[in-house]
Design a protein around this motif. Structure first.
Motif, PDB file in Angstrom:
ATOM      1  N   GLU A  60       0.793  -1.145  -0.032  1.00  0.00           N
ATOM      2  CA  GLU A  60      -0.084   0.037   0.105  1.00  0.00           C
ATOM      3  C   GLU A  60       0.998   1.275  -0.161  1.00  0.00           C
ATOM      4  O   GLU A  60       1.989   1.364   0.457  1.00  0.00           O
ATOM      5  CB  GLU A  60      -0.953  -0.008   1.151  1.00  0.00           C
ATOM      6  CG  GLU A  60      -1.900  -1.198   1.118  1.00  0.00           C
ATOM      7  CD  GLU A  60      -2.713  -1.174   2.535  1.00  0.00           C
ATOM      8  OE1 GLU A  60      -2.948   0.014   3.066  1.00  0.00           O
ATOM      9  OE2 GLU A  60      -3.100  -2.137   3.119  1.00  0.00           O
ATOM     10  N   GLU A  61       0.369   2.240  -0.681  1.00  0.00           N
ATOM     11  CA  GLU A  61       1.082   3.541  -0.596  1.00  0.00           C
ATOM     12  C   GLU A  61       0.850   4.444   0.699  1.00  0.00           C
ATOM     13  O   GLU A  61      -0.138   4.552   1.275  1.00  0.00           O
ATOM     14  CB  GLU A  61       0.669   4.465  -1.997  1.00  0.00           C
ATOM     15  CG  GLU A  61       1.729   5.362  -2.317  1.00  0.00           C
ATOM     16  CD  GLU A  61       1.399   5.748  -3.752  1.00  0.00           C
ATOM     17  OE1 GLU A  61       1.300   6.946  -3.766  1.00  0.00           O
ATOM     18  OE2 GLU A  61       1.074   4.962  -4.720  1.00  0.00           O
ATOM     19  N   ILE A  62       2.101   4.919   0.896  1.00  0.00           N
ATOM     20  CA  ILE A  62       2.075   5.785   2.181  1.00  0.00           C
ATOM     21  C   ILE A  62       1.708   7.181   1.761  1.00  0.00           C
ATOM     22  O   ILE A  62       2.474   7.731   0.796  1.00  0.00           O
ATOM     23  CB  ILE A  62       3.276   5.599   3.116  1.00  0.00           C
ATOM     24  CG1 ILE A  62       3.351   4.298   3.355  1.00  0.00           C
ATOM     25  CG2 ILE A  62       3.161   6.689   4.380  1.00  0.00           C
ATOM     26  CD1 ILE A  62       4.724   4.097   4.226  1.00  0.00           C
ATOM     27  N   THR A  63       0.797   7.806   2.202  1.00  0.00           N
ATOM     28  CA  THR A  63       0.359   9.233   1.865  1.00  0.00           C
ATOM     29  C   THR A  63       1.141  10.103   2.445  1.00  0.00           C
ATOM     30  O   THR A  63       1.965   9.970   3.340  1.00  0.00           O
ATOM     31  CB  THR A  63      -1.208   9.602   2.425  1.00  0.00           C
ATOM     32  OG1 THR A  63      -1.228   9.593   3.930  1.00  0.00           O
ATOM     33  CG2 THR A  63      -2.346   8.451   1.793  1.00  0.00           C
ATOM     34  N   GLU A  64       0.964  11.323   1.765  1.00  0.00           N
ATOM     35  CA  GLU A  64       2.041  12.335   2.324  1.00  0.00           C
ATOM     36  C   GLU A  64       1.579  12.748   3.751  1.00  0.00           C
ATOM     37  O   GLU A  64       2.598  13.251   4.414  1.00  0.00           O
ATOM     38  CB  GLU A  64       2.130  13.711   1.242  1.00  0.00           C
ATOM     39  CG  GLU A  64       2.889  14.680   1.392  1.00  0.00           C
ATOM     40  CD  GLU A  64       2.954  15.805   0.539  1.00  0.00           C
ATOM     41  OE1 GLU A  64       3.249  17.129   0.882  1.00  0.00           O
ATOM     42  OE2 GLU A  64       2.401  15.661  -0.507  1.00  0.00           O
ATOM     43  N   GLU A  65       0.443  12.836   3.919  1.00  0.00           N
ATOM     44  CA  GLU A  65      -0.076  13.098   5.201  1.00  0.00           C
ATOM     45  C   GLU A  65       0.308  12.251   6.273  1.00  0.00           C
ATOM     46  O   GLU A  65       0.859  12.665   7.421  1.00  0.00           O
ATOM     47  CB  GLU A  65      -1.617  13.144   5.210  1.00  0.00           C
ATOM     48  CG  GLU A  65      -2.367  13.474   6.570  1.00  0.00           C
ATOM     49  CD  GLU A  65      -3.830  13.378   6.401  1.00  0.00           C
ATOM     50  OE1 GLU A  65      -4.556  12.969   7.514  1.00  0.00           O
ATOM     51  OE2 GLU A  65      -4.446  14.155   5.508  1.00  0.00           O
ATOM     52  N   GLU A  66       0.533  10.873   5.955  1.00  0.00           N
ATOM     53  CA  GLU A  66       0.771   9.869   6.850  1.00  0.00           C
ATOM     54  C   GLU A  66       2.316  10.133   7.022  1.00  0.00           C
ATOM     55  O   GLU A  66       3.034  10.073   7.945  1.00  0.00           O
ATOM     56  CB  GLU A  66       0.617   8.687   6.314  1.00  0.00           C
ATOM     57  CG  GLU A  66      -0.885   8.065   6.321  1.00  0.00           C
ATOM     58  CD  GLU A  66      -1.155   6.716   5.819  1.00  0.00           C
ATOM     59  OE1 GLU A  66      -1.822   6.238   6.173  1.00  0.00           O
ATOM     60  OE2 GLU A  66      -0.468   6.740   4.427  1.00  0.00           O
ATOM     61  N   MET A  67       3.092  10.610   6.100  1.00  0.00           N
ATOM     62  CA  MET A  67       4.532  10.794   6.197  1.00  0.00           C
ATOM     63  C   MET A  67       4.777  11.908   7.061  1.00  0.00           C
ATOM     64  O   MET A  67       5.630  11.848   7.884  1.00  0.00           O
ATOM     65  CB  MET A  67       5.186  11.090   4.771  1.00  0.00           C
ATOM     66  CG  MET A  67       5.522   9.559   3.949  1.00  0.00           C
ATOM     67  SD  MET A  67       6.483   8.393   4.761  1.00  0.00           S
ATOM     68  CE  MET A  67       8.140   9.368   4.854  1.00  0.00           C
ATOM     69  N   MET A  68       4.033  12.941   6.861  1.00  0.00           N
ATOM     70  CA  MET A  68       4.023  14.069   7.631  1.00  0.00           C
ATOM     71  C   MET A  68       3.922  14.025   9.155  1.00  0.00           C
ATOM     72  O   MET A  68       4.606  14.405  10.016  1.00  0.00           O
ATOM     73  CB  MET A  68       3.519  15.431   7.015  1.00  0.00           C
ATOM     74  CG  MET A  68       3.794  15.629   5.729  1.00  0.00           C
ATOM     75  SD  MET A  68       3.802  17.478   4.894  1.00  0.00           S
ATOM     76  CE  MET A  68       3.718  18.276   6.496  1.00  0.00           C
ATOM     77  N   SER A  69       2.901  12.968   9.459  1.00  0.00           N
ATOM     78  CA  SER A  69       2.350  12.767  10.763  1.00  0.00           C
ATOM     79  C   SER A  69       3.634  11.717  11.208  1.00  0.00           C
ATOM     80  O   SER A  69       3.811  12.136  12.483  1.00  0.00           O
ATOM     81  CB  SER A  69       1.119  11.857  10.829  1.00  0.00           C
ATOM     82  OG  SER A  69       0.786  11.367  11.976  1.00  0.00           O
ATOM     83  N   ALA A  70       4.223  10.928  10.701  1.00  0.00           N
ATOM     84  CA  ALA A  70       5.261  10.041  11.253  1.00  0.00           C
ATOM     85  C   ALA A  70       6.603  11.056  11.468  1.00  0.00           C
ATOM     86  O   ALA A  70       7.031  10.750  12.391  1.00  0.00           O
ATOM     87  CB  ALA A  70       5.760   9.093  10.031  1.00  0.00           C
ATOM     88  N   GLN A  71       7.023  12.029  10.646  1.00  0.00           N
ATOM     89  CA  GLN A  71       8.011  12.833  10.760  1.00  0.00           C
ATOM     90  C   GLN A  71       7.658  13.681  12.125  1.00  0.00           C
ATOM     91  O   GLN A  71       8.654  13.924  12.909  1.00  0.00           O
ATOM     92  CB  GLN A  71       8.193  13.657   9.779  1.00  0.00           C
ATOM     93  CG  GLN A  71       8.905  13.039   8.350  1.00  0.00           C
ATOM     94  CD  GLN A  71       9.217  13.838   7.366  1.00  0.00           C
ATOM     95  OE1 GLN A  71       8.495  14.796   7.032  1.00  0.00           O
ATOM     96  NE2 GLN A  71       9.860  13.444   6.204  1.00  0.00           N
ATOM     97  N   ALA A  72       6.574  14.232  12.239  1.00  0.00           N
ATOM     98  CA  ALA A  72       6.038  14.856  13.384  1.00  0.00           C
ATOM     99  C   ALA A  72       6.248  14.114  14.850  1.00  0.00           C
ATOM    100  O   ALA A  72       6.776  14.637  15.632  1.00  0.00           O
ATOM    101  CB  ALA A  72       4.832  15.700  13.248  1.00  0.00           C
TER     102      ALA A  72
END
Length: 115
Positions: A60-72
């Protein structure tokens, strides 16, 4: 004569638990666990990591929103001194594990190198 490698592995496990690196990690984990804020922050970080890894494993593709949340979440976790100390202790322990793996794989590597 059969060799029981598991006796040696169990002995190594006992030795491993007595290393300074393991003791540091154990103390760091206890410090995070005793601090409700740090503990919740770390659990959120770990849960998010596992969720994203599962998505990747399933293709599954990880959304940009999920990536930003993970980084935060990662930044918040690493900004906590107790969590940071725990992660640093874990890295020290990982170095021992890597060295054990290198030593264990040497016989296999030498077999292939002789070809």
């Amino acid at each position: 004569m059969a060799v029981n490698i598991y006796d040696d592995i169990n002995k190594l496990e006992s030795t491993f638990r007595n290393t300074e690196e393991f003791t540091k990690l154990q103390a760091a984990v206890e410090a995070v666990t005793a601090d409700a804020e740090a503990n919740d922050l770390f659990k959120g970080f770990r849960d998010l990591q596992m969720t994203l890894q599962q998505k990747q494993a399933q293709g599954e593709e990880i959304t940009e929103e999920e990536m930003m949340s993970a980084q935060a979440t990662a930044q918040a976790a690493q900004g906590n001194p107790k969590i940071l100390a725990m992660l640093e202790a874990e890295m020290g322990l990982s170095q021992i594990i890597d060295e054990v793996n290198r030593v264990l794989i040497k016989p296999v590597q030498s077999l292939y190198e002789s070809m």
